[in-house]
Design an enzyme around this catalytic site. Structure first.
Site, PDB file in Angstrom:
ATOM      1  N   GLY A  74      -5.600   0.201  -2.091  1.00  9.62           N
ATOM      2  CA  GLY A  74      -5.610   0.203  -0.634  1.00  9.62           C
ATOM      3  C   GLY A  74      -5.097  -1.085  -0.022  1.00  9.62           C
ATOM      4  O   GLY A  74      -4.768  -2.053  -0.708  1.00  9.62           O
ATOM      5  N   GLY A  80      -5.558  -4.171   1.020  1.00 10.18           N
ATOM      6  CA  GLY A  80      -6.548  -5.237   0.913  1.00 10.18           C
ATOM      7  C   GLY A  80      -6.242  -6.442   1.758  1.00 10.18           C
ATOM      8  O   GLY A  80      -7.114  -7.290   1.983  1.00 10.18           O
ATOM      9  N   LYS A 109       0.279  -8.210   7.889  1.00 12.10           N
ATOM     10  CA  LYS A 109      -0.046  -8.515   6.497  1.00 12.10           C
ATOM     11  C   LYS A 109      -0.661  -9.909   6.424  1.00 12.10           C
ATOM     12  O   LYS A 109      -0.028 -10.888   6.829  1.00 12.10           O
ATOM     13  CB  LYS A 109       1.205  -8.446   5.618  1.00 12.10           C
ATOM     14  CG  LYS A 109       0.896  -8.631   4.134  1.00 12.10           C
ATOM     15  CD  LYS A 109       2.092  -8.333   3.267  1.00 12.10           C
ATOM     16  CE  LYS A 109       1.754  -8.470   1.789  1.00 12.10           C
ATOM     17  NZ  LYS A 109       2.903  -8.135   0.923  1.00 12.10           N
ATOM     18  N   GLY A 123      -8.403 -11.103   1.884  1.00 12.27           N
ATOM     19  CA  GLY A 123      -7.561 -10.424   2.861  1.00 12.27           C
ATOM     20  C   GLY A 123      -6.515 -11.302   3.512  1.00 12.27           C
ATOM     21  O   GLY A 123      -5.887 -10.897   4.491  1.00 12.27           O
ATOM     22  N   ARG A 134       2.974   5.365   0.571  1.00 14.24           N
ATOM     23  CA  ARG A 134       3.648   5.080  -0.701  1.00 14.24           C
ATOM     24  C   ARG A 134       3.273   6.109  -1.763  1.00 14.24           C
ATOM     25  O   ARG A 134       2.430   6.981  -1.521  1.00 14.24           O
ATOM     26  CB  ARG A 134       3.279   3.673  -1.148  1.00 14.24           C
ATOM     27  CG  ARG A 134       1.786   3.486  -1.138  1.00 14.24           C
ATOM     28  CD  ARG A 134       1.314   2.064  -0.908  1.00 14.24           C
ATOM     29  NE  ARG A 134       1.698   1.479   0.352  1.00 14.24           N
ATOM     30  CZ  ARG A 134       1.931   0.176   0.521  1.00 14.24           C
ATOM     31  NH1 ARG A 134       1.824  -0.641  -0.501  1.00 14.24           N
ATOM     32  NH2 ARG A 134       2.261  -0.312   1.690  1.00 14.24           N
ATOM     33  N   ASP A 139       1.940   1.756  -6.374  1.00 12.98           N
ATOM     34  CA  ASP A 139       1.460   1.447  -5.027  1.00 12.98           C
ATOM     35  C   ASP A 139       2.453   0.600  -4.244  1.00 12.98           C
ATOM     36  O   ASP A 139       2.237   0.346  -3.056  1.00 12.98           O
ATOM     37  CB  ASP A 139       0.099   0.742  -5.081  1.00 12.98           C
ATOM     38  CG  ASP A 139       0.114  -0.490  -5.971  1.00 12.98           C
ATOM     39  OD1 ASP A 139       0.269  -0.317  -7.189  1.00 12.98           O
ATOM     40  OD2 ASP A 139      -0.030  -1.616  -5.466  1.00 12.98           O
ATOM     41  N   ASP A 164       6.874  -4.278   0.041  1.00  9.46           N
ATOM     42  CA  ASP A 164       5.955  -5.220  -0.606  1.00  9.46           C
ATOM     43  C   ASP A 164       6.697  -6.290  -1.407  1.00  9.46           C
ATOM     44  O   ASP A 164       6.805  -6.222  -2.633  1.00  9.46           O
ATOM     45  CB  ASP A 164       4.947  -4.481  -1.494  1.00  9.46           C
ATOM     46  CG  ASP A 164       3.965  -3.665  -0.673  1.00  9.46           C
ATOM     47  OD1 ASP A 164       3.825  -3.951   0.525  1.00  9.46           O
ATOM     48  OD2 ASP A 164       3.340  -2.749  -1.223  1.00  9.46           O
TER      49      ASP A 164
END
Length: 667
Positions: free
Chosen positions: A154, A156, A177, A190, A254, A341, A351
Site C-alpha cells: 500500500g 506507505g 509523496k 511515511g 498498479r 507494486d 515510482d
C-alpha cells in the site's frame, strides 16, 4: 508561455491513457472528518482547481477506525477496501525547491517564480494545507518484491489528494509523496527525504520529455523537519530533510492493486488482505476499464459476460508495458525496483527510486545497490516486465481465465517488444527508408561493440548522428567516436573484484568438495561473475592505454563498415542524396538524446540543494525539458556560448568519481 503550450501538446501525443471528464459530477459528498472540514487557508493561484474524486466514489473505502484523528495512520491490515482515509502530517517551514511548468500546465496552472506563487505551492503541495475538494486517502495494494510475494504493502508514504478535472476535459489524479504516515506505512514514518525526492522529481519530467510514458511531477517541496535514514544500510544513519513531491497521473493504480485478493502464497505464506472478495476484483476491473480504457469498454457493451472485455484489457496492458520497457532500453534507463507494486496498470513508468541511466554500456548493469542478486539488471528488464504481467494474469483470475491470459501474454509481449524496440533503434541509426531483416543483427553488434569498448551509451548514439554517409572525414569521426570509450583507469575501476579473495577461495573449495551444498547456498552465479571480473581485471592489467585505444579502433572500424554497407542499401534509388542525408540526421537527432539524468548530474543538484541552493535543481530541470536540443540549433554568440557550456557540463562522459556513486532503496 509558448513552451508550456508546446509541452501540453506534446503530452497529448505521449500519454494515451487520459480519461476524459465526461458528465462532470460535483465533488464527492462522502462524509468528511472534522479535520477535513476545518478551516483551511484560501488558495489564490490554485483556486481554479476543480476536484471530482471518482476513485473514492466508485471503489470501496475503508471505514475509519474509531478513535482520535491520529488513529487514521495506525498500521493495520485493510480488508475489503481499495483506499483508506489519510491525513498529511504538517512539516516545519516548508520551502519550494522547484515547480515544473509543463507538468502544472496539465492542470491549467501557469507556474512562475513569483514569491506569492512559490509560497502557496509550498503550503499546499507540502500537505500543510488542503485545497477545497481534496479527500486525502492511501491506496491499498500488494506486490511481489524481488520475486517473492510480500503481502499487503500500500501507499506507505504517498497520499491520493483527489482528481482534478480541467477545462480541456482531462482528469488528473494528484498525489503527495512523502506526506506522512498512513495505515500502510508499517514500521516506517511515511516520509521521503530531499535526495530521493529531487531524483524522482527530475526523472519524472526527464522521462516525459524523452517521450517515454511516465507519471509526472509538478512540484518538489522541502522543509526543516528531519528524519533519520541509513543511506547505504551500513550502520551510519544521519538526519535528512523531509521533502514532498507532487505527482500527477491519470491513475496510480498498479499491478499490485489486483493482488490484494491473493490467497496465501505457497512460498512466503503471505496473503492479500481481501482474499475471497471477488466482488471487489470485479468492481476494480470495471472501474479501471471504464475509466482508463473507455474504447475497450465501449466495444464490449453488448457482451453477455466480461471475459472478452477483460481479455482485450489485458492485451492492451501487455502491449503498453512491452512498448514502455522497449523505450527504456533505447535510452539506457534502468528502473531498479521492478516489483509488481511498481508497475502501472496504464503502462506508465512509475515510482522512481534507485533508478539510473547507463553511462558505460553494460548489459548487466545494476543501478540499485540493494539488488544484490542482480534481478533487475538493464538487460533483464523486458523479461521481468513479462514476469510481472504473468503475476497480473494470475491476479485477474477468475474474471479472466488464466489460460486465456497466458496465451495473450505469450502471443503479444515478445512480439510487441521486439517490434517497438527495433523500430526505435532504426530511428536512432537513421534507417528511415527500408527495413531489413539484418537490422536486428546490426543493432546487436553495435551493443556488443559498445560493451567491448566501454562506450558511453548516450554519447555514442549522439556521435553516430553525425556519421558521414560518404567516406569524408572518416578518420576524424572515428577519433570522436572512440573518445566516448572508457579509459583504462575507468575500466580497471569498473572491473575491480567485489568479493574478498579469501571468501572467493573458500567458495571455490566448497564447489569442489561439496557441490550439492554449494548449489544449495545459491551463490554459483555470483562466484561465476566474480571469476569473470578477476579474469577481466587480469587482462586489463596487461594493457597499456595505447593498446586499449588500438583495440577500440579495431572494434569500431569493423562495426562502422557494416553500418556503412547498410546505409548504402538505405540510399539505393534515392535521387536527392543531400535531402536524404539531412532527413536521416534530423531523425537521429530527434531520437538520440543529448542530455539524460545521469547520477552525477543529479548528485551535484542534490548536494547544492542540501546546502540551501535550489538553482542547480531548476537549471537541470530546464535542461532536461529539451533533451534532444543540440548546439547547432543555437543562434547568436551568447546562445552558442551558453550551449557550449551546457555541452561540457552536462553531456560529457561522467567524471571518474561518479563511478563511486551508490543508489539504494533508502529514501
Amino acid at each position: 508561455m509558448a513552451s508550456v503550450r508546446a509541452a501540453v501538446g506534446a503530452s497529448l501525443a505521449v500519454a494515451r491513457t487520459r480519461p476524459r471528464c465526461v458528465g462532470l459530477a460535483l465533488p464527492s459528498s462522502a462524509p468528511r472528518s472534522a479535520w477535513a472540514a476545518a478551516m483551511e487557508p484560501t488558495p489564490r493561484w490554485l483556486a481554479g482547481l476543480r476536484f471530482d474524486n471518482r476513485a473514492l466514489r466508485e471503489l470501496p473505502v475503508e471505514t475509519p477506525p474509531p478513535g482520535p484523528e491520529d488513529s487514521l495512520a495506525t498500521p493495520r491490515p485493510v480488508p475489503g477496501a481499495c483506499f483508506s482515509r489519510a491525513r498529511p502530517a504538517p512539516l516545519r517551514r516548508p520551502r519550494l525547491v522547484a515547480l515544473s511548468e509543463p507538468a502544472l500546465a496539465l492542470l491549467g496552472l501557469e507556474a512562475s517564480e513569483e514569491a506569492e506563487v512559490e509560497a502557496e505551492a509550498a503550503l499546499f503541495f507540502s500537505g500543510n494545507a488542503l485545497l477545497p475538494g481534496t479527500e486525502p486517502a492511501a491506496h491499498c495494494y500488494c506486490g511481489h518484491q524481488f520475486g517473492q510475494f510480500a503481502g499487503q504493502l500500500g501507499d506507505g508514504a504517498a497520499m491520493y489528494l483527489g482528481e482534478v478535472c480541467t477545462a480541456a476535459g482531462e482528469r488528473w489524479e494528484l498525489q503527495l509523496k512523502g506526506a506522512g504516515p498512513t495505515p500502510f506505512s508499517r514500521q516506517a514514518d511515511g516520509r521521503k527525504v530531499l535526495r530521493s525526492s529531487i531524483r524522482e522529481f527530475l526523472c519524472s519530467e526527464a522521462m516525459f520529455h524523452l517521450g517515454i510514458p511516465t507519471t509526472r511531477a509538478g512540484a518538489c517541496v522541502t522543509s526543516e523537519s528531519t528524519v533519520m535514514r541509513d543511506v547505504f544500510y551500513d550502520g551510519n544513519p544521519k538526519y535528512e530533510k523531509c521533502t514532498v513531491v507532487l505527482r500527477i497521473a491519470p491513475t496510480f493504480i498498479r499491478f499490485g492493486s489486483f493482488e490484494i485478493f491473493k490467497p496465501p502464497d505457497e512460498h512466503t505464506g503471505r496473503a492479500g488482505p481481501s482474499v475471497g472478495r471477488d466482488d471487489i476484483r470485479v468492481q476494480l476491473l470495471d472501474y479501471v476499464i471504464s475509466s482508463f480504457y473507455p474504447e475497450i469498454q465501449a466495444a464490449h457493451t453488448c457482451d453477455t459476460d466480461n471475459i472478452q472485455r477483460n481479455a482485450a484489457f489485458f492485451r492492451e496492458v501487455t502491449q503498453r508495458t512491452a512498448r514502455m520497457v522497449a523505450e527504456w532500453q533505447c535510452v539506457g534507463f534502468c528502473h531498479g525496483v521492478l516489483n509488481t507494486d511498481n508497475m502501472s496498470i496504464v503502462g506508465l513508468t512509475i515510482d522512481y527510486g534507485p533508478f539510473g541511466f547507463l553511462d558505460r554500456y553494460d548489459p548487466d548493469h545494476i543501478c540499485n545497490a540493494s539488488d544484490n542478486a542482480g534481478r533487475y539488471t538493464y538487460s533483464k528488464q523486458p523479461q521481468v516486465c513479462k514476469w510481472n504481467l504473468q503475476k497480473l494474469a494470475e491476479a485477474l483470475e477468475p474474471e479472466l481465465p488464466l489460460a486465456l491470459a497466458e496465451a495473450i501474454l505469450k502471443e503479444e509481449f515478445d512480439t510487441e517488444f521486439q517490434r517497438h524496440y527495433l523500430q526505435k533503434m532504426r530511428k536512432k541509426l537513421g534507417l528511415i527508408r527500408v527495413e531489413k531483416e539484418e537490422d536486428g543483427t546490426l543493432v546487436a553488434k553495435l551493443l556488443e561493440t559498445m560493451h567491448l569498448t566501454g562506450a558511453d551509451f548516450t554519447n555514442t548514439f549522439c556521435v553516430l548522428s553525425s556519421f558521414p554517409a560518404d567516406l569524408s572525414d572518416s578518420a576524424e569521426f572515428l577519433s570522436r567516436l572512440t573518445s566516448q570509450c572508457a579509459s583504462l583507469e575507468e575500466l580497471r575501476l569498473a572491473f575491480r573484484p567485489q568479493m574478498d579473495p579469501r571468501q572467493l577461495s573458500m567458495m571455490l573449495m566448497l564447489a569442489q568438495s561439496n557441490p550439492q551444498l554449494f548449489a544449495l547456498i545459491g551463490t554459483q552465479a555470483n562466484v561465476t561473475k566474480e571469476l569473470e571480473r578477476v579474469e577481466h581485471q587480469s587482462r586489463l592489467e596487461q594493457l597499456s592505454p595505447s593498446d586499449l585505444q588500438r583495440k577500440n579502433r579495431d572494434h569500431w572500424e569493423a562495426w562502422l563498415q557494416e553500418y556503412r554497407d547498410r546505409l548504402d542499401k538505405e540510399k539505393e534509388g534515392v535521387g536527392d542524396t543531400a535531402a536524404w542525408q539531412a532527413e536521416r540526421v534530423r531523425v537521429m537527432r530527434a531520437n538520440n538524446p543529448k542530455y539524460v539524468l545521469r547520477n552525477y548530474i543529479a548528485q551535484k543538484a542534490i548536494e547544492a540543494a542540501e546546502n540551501g541552493d535550489f538553482s542547480e535543481v531548476r537549471r537541470v530541470l530546464k535542461l532536461l525539458e529539451s533533451p534532444y536540443h543540440s548546439e547547432e540549433e543555437a543562434t547568436g554568440p551568447e546562445a552558442v556560448a551558453r550551449s557550449t557550456e551546457e555541452q561540457s557540463s552536462y553531456s560529457n562522459r561522467p567524471p571518474l568519481w561518479a563511478a563511486e556513486l551508490c543508489v539504494t532503496u533508502s529514501s
